[in-house]
Design a protein around this motif. Sequence first.
Motif, PDB file in Angstrom:
ATOM      1  N   GLY A  43       6.876   9.203 -10.020  1.00 27.35           N
ATOM      2  CA  GLY A  43       5.704   9.302  -9.154  1.00 27.35           C
ATOM      3  C   GLY A  43       5.027   7.969  -8.871  1.00 27.35           C
ATOM      4  O   GLY A  43       4.095   7.886  -8.085  1.00 27.35           O
ATOM      5  N   THR A  44       5.508   6.904  -9.509  1.00 21.69           N
ATOM      6  CA  THR A  44       4.962   5.569  -9.268  1.00 21.69           C
ATOM      7  C   THR A  44       5.642   4.991  -8.028  1.00 21.69           C
ATOM      8  O   THR A  44       6.814   5.224  -7.787  1.00 21.69           O
ATOM      9  N   PHE A  45       4.885   4.230  -7.248  1.00 17.91           N
ATOM     10  CA  PHE A  45       5.418   3.641  -6.022  1.00 17.91           C
ATOM     11  C   PHE A  45       4.908   2.216  -5.877  1.00 17.91           C
ATOM     12  O   PHE A  45       4.050   1.766  -6.635  1.00 17.91           O
ATOM     13  N   LEU A  46       5.444   1.512  -4.895  1.00 14.93           N
ATOM     14  CA  LEU A  46       5.036   0.144  -4.579  1.00 14.93           C
ATOM     15  C   LEU A  46       3.902   0.197  -3.568  1.00 14.93           C
ATOM     16  O   LEU A  46       3.977   0.914  -2.579  1.00 14.93           O
ATOM     17  N   ARG A  47       2.823  -0.550  -3.824  1.00 17.30           N
ATOM     18  CA  ARG A  47       1.688  -0.597  -2.906  1.00 17.30           C
ATOM     19  C   ARG A  47       1.515  -2.027  -2.409  1.00 17.30           C
ATOM     20  O   ARG A  47       1.498  -2.979  -3.190  1.00 17.30           O
ATOM     21  N   LEU A  48       1.377  -2.171  -1.091  1.00 16.73           N
ATOM     22  CA  LEU A  48       1.095  -3.458  -0.444  1.00 16.73           C
ATOM     23  C   LEU A  48      -0.360  -3.437  -0.002  1.00 16.73           C
ATOM     24  O   LEU A  48      -0.775  -2.548   0.742  1.00 16.73           O
ATOM     25  N   SER A  49      -1.123  -4.400  -0.497  1.00 18.59           N
ATOM     26  CA  SER A  49      -2.546  -4.497  -0.147  1.00 18.59           C
ATOM     27  C   SER A  49      -2.805  -5.786   0.613  1.00 18.59           C
ATOM     28  O   SER A  49      -2.068  -6.764   0.479  1.00 18.59           O
ATOM     29  N   VAL A  50      -3.881  -5.789   1.384  1.00 17.17           N
ATOM     30  CA  VAL A  50      -4.266  -6.939   2.202  1.00 17.17           C
ATOM     31  C   VAL A  50      -5.731  -7.250   1.950  1.00 17.17           C
ATOM     32  O   VAL A  50      -6.561  -6.346   1.867  1.00 17.17           O
ATOM     33  N   ALA A  51      -6.031  -8.532   1.852  1.00 20.77           N
ATOM     34  CA  ALA A  51      -7.423  -8.976   1.750  1.00 20.77           C
ATOM     35  C   ALA A  51      -7.611 -10.156   2.682  1.00 20.77           C
ATOM     36  O   ALA A  51      -6.674 -10.927   2.921  1.00 20.77           O
ATOM     37  N   GLY A  52      -8.799 -10.309   3.227  1.00 18.78           N
ATOM     38  CA  GLY A  52      -9.102 -11.451   4.071  1.00 18.78           C
ATOM     39  C   GLY A  52      -9.072 -12.711   3.242  1.00 18.78           C
ATOM     40  O   GLY A  52      -9.508 -12.728   2.101  1.00 18.78           O
ATOM     41  N   GLY A  53      -8.535 -13.761   3.817  1.00 20.48           N
ATOM     42  CA  GLY A  53      -8.417 -15.001   3.067  1.00 20.48           C
ATOM     43  C   GLY A  53      -9.183 -16.147   3.694  1.00 20.48           C
ATOM     44  O   GLY A  53      -9.011 -17.286   3.309  1.00 20.48           O
ATOM     45  N   GLY A  54     -10.032 -15.868   4.685  1.00 19.30           N
ATOM     46  CA  GLY A  54     -10.771 -16.944   5.344  1.00 19.30           C
ATOM     47  C   GLY A  54      -9.811 -17.917   6.001  1.00 19.30           C
ATOM     48  O   GLY A  54      -8.879 -17.521   6.688  1.00 19.30           O
ATOM     49  N   HIS A  85      15.192   2.407   1.909  1.00 22.12           N
ATOM     50  CA  HIS A  85      16.336   2.326   0.993  1.00 22.12           C
ATOM     51  C   HIS A  85      16.027   3.015  -0.335  1.00 22.12           C
ATOM     52  O   HIS A  85      16.383   2.522  -1.409  1.00 22.12           O
ATOM     53  N   GLY A  86      15.298   4.121  -0.273  1.00 22.53           N
ATOM     54  CA  GLY A  86      14.975   4.895  -1.466  1.00 22.53           C
ATOM     55  C   GLY A  86      13.730   4.450  -2.211  1.00 22.53           C
ATOM     56  O   GLY A  86      13.421   4.983  -3.273  1.00 22.53           O
ATOM     57  N   VAL A  87      12.990   3.482  -1.668  1.00 27.65           N
ATOM     58  CA  VAL A  87      11.768   2.987  -2.308  1.00 27.65           C
ATOM     59  C   VAL A  87      10.565   3.363  -1.451  1.00 27.65           C
ATOM     60  O   VAL A  87      10.541   3.096  -0.250  1.00 27.65           O
ATOM     61  N   LYS A  88       9.574   3.970  -2.087  1.00 22.30           N
ATOM     62  CA  LYS A  88       8.343   4.355  -1.392  1.00 22.30           C
ATOM     63  C   LYS A  88       7.373   3.173  -1.397  1.00 22.30           C
ATOM     64  O   LYS A  88       7.016   2.650  -2.457  1.00 22.30           O
ATOM     65  N   LEU A  89       6.972   2.736  -0.200  1.00 23.17           N
ATOM     66  CA  LEU A  89       6.002   1.650  -0.019  1.00 23.17           C
ATOM     67  C   LEU A  89       4.762   2.243   0.629  1.00 23.17           C
ATOM     68  O   LEU A  89       4.840   2.871   1.683  1.00 23.17           O
ATOM     69  N   VAL A  90       3.618   2.056  -0.001  1.00 22.10           N
ATOM     70  CA  VAL A  90       2.354   2.632   0.466  1.00 22.10           C
ATOM     71  C   VAL A  90       1.390   1.514   0.845  1.00 22.10           C
ATOM     72  O   VAL A  90       1.323   0.483   0.167  1.00 22.10           O
ATOM     73  N   THR A  91       0.660   1.719   1.938  1.00 23.11           N
ATOM     74  CA  THR A  91      -0.411   0.822   2.363  1.00 23.11           C
ATOM     75  C   THR A  91      -1.598   1.679   2.801  1.00 23.11           C
ATOM     76  O   THR A  91      -1.453   2.876   3.039  1.00 23.11           O
ATOM     77  N   LYS A  92      -2.738   1.068   2.911  1.00 29.41           N
ATOM     78  CA  LYS A  92      -3.897   1.754   3.492  1.00 29.41           C
ATOM     79  C   LYS A  92      -3.686   1.827   5.003  1.00 29.41           C
ATOM     80  O   LYS A  92      -3.223   0.868   5.621  1.00 29.41           O
ATOM     81  N   LYS A  93      -4.043   2.948   5.596  1.00 28.40           N
ATOM     82  CA  LYS A  93      -3.896   3.107   7.049  1.00 28.40           C
ATOM     83  C   LYS A  93      -4.701   2.054   7.809  1.00 28.40           C
ATOM     84  O   LYS A  93      -4.291   1.612   8.879  1.00 28.40           O
TER      85      LYS A  93
END
Length: 110
Positions: free
Chosen positions: A25-36, A61-69
């Motif tokens: 149930g664990t997945f990879l999450r990609l997050s974004v933050a402003g960097g100025g 390829h069988g890996v779940k990648l999650v991001t905020k909409k």
Amino acid sequence: MTLILTETASEEVKKIFENQDIPEGTFLRLSVAGGGCAGLQYSLGLDSEFDAAIDAENIFHGVKLVTKKKYDLHLDGTTVDFQDGPMGRGFTIENPNYPKGGGCAGCGGH
């Protein structure tokens, strides 16, 4: 939104999951933050909390990648890859929408 997790990166994530005995149930999450002036800052991490109201998921390829909409516009066209070579080993994130090092001329970066 077009987001890509390459096959090479997917295989590396699978190895990490296997070698570290990551729970189901664990997945990879990609997050974004402003960097100025530095542009956007990205982070990859493992997560298990998914909220369909605010999260988007993709399977590569069988890996779940999650991001905020809410990151959809910022990540469109972004490729997550894995490099293993003379310059180092690790994940890379290439986003064609934002220049490397930011785009602000206020700090003398141009």
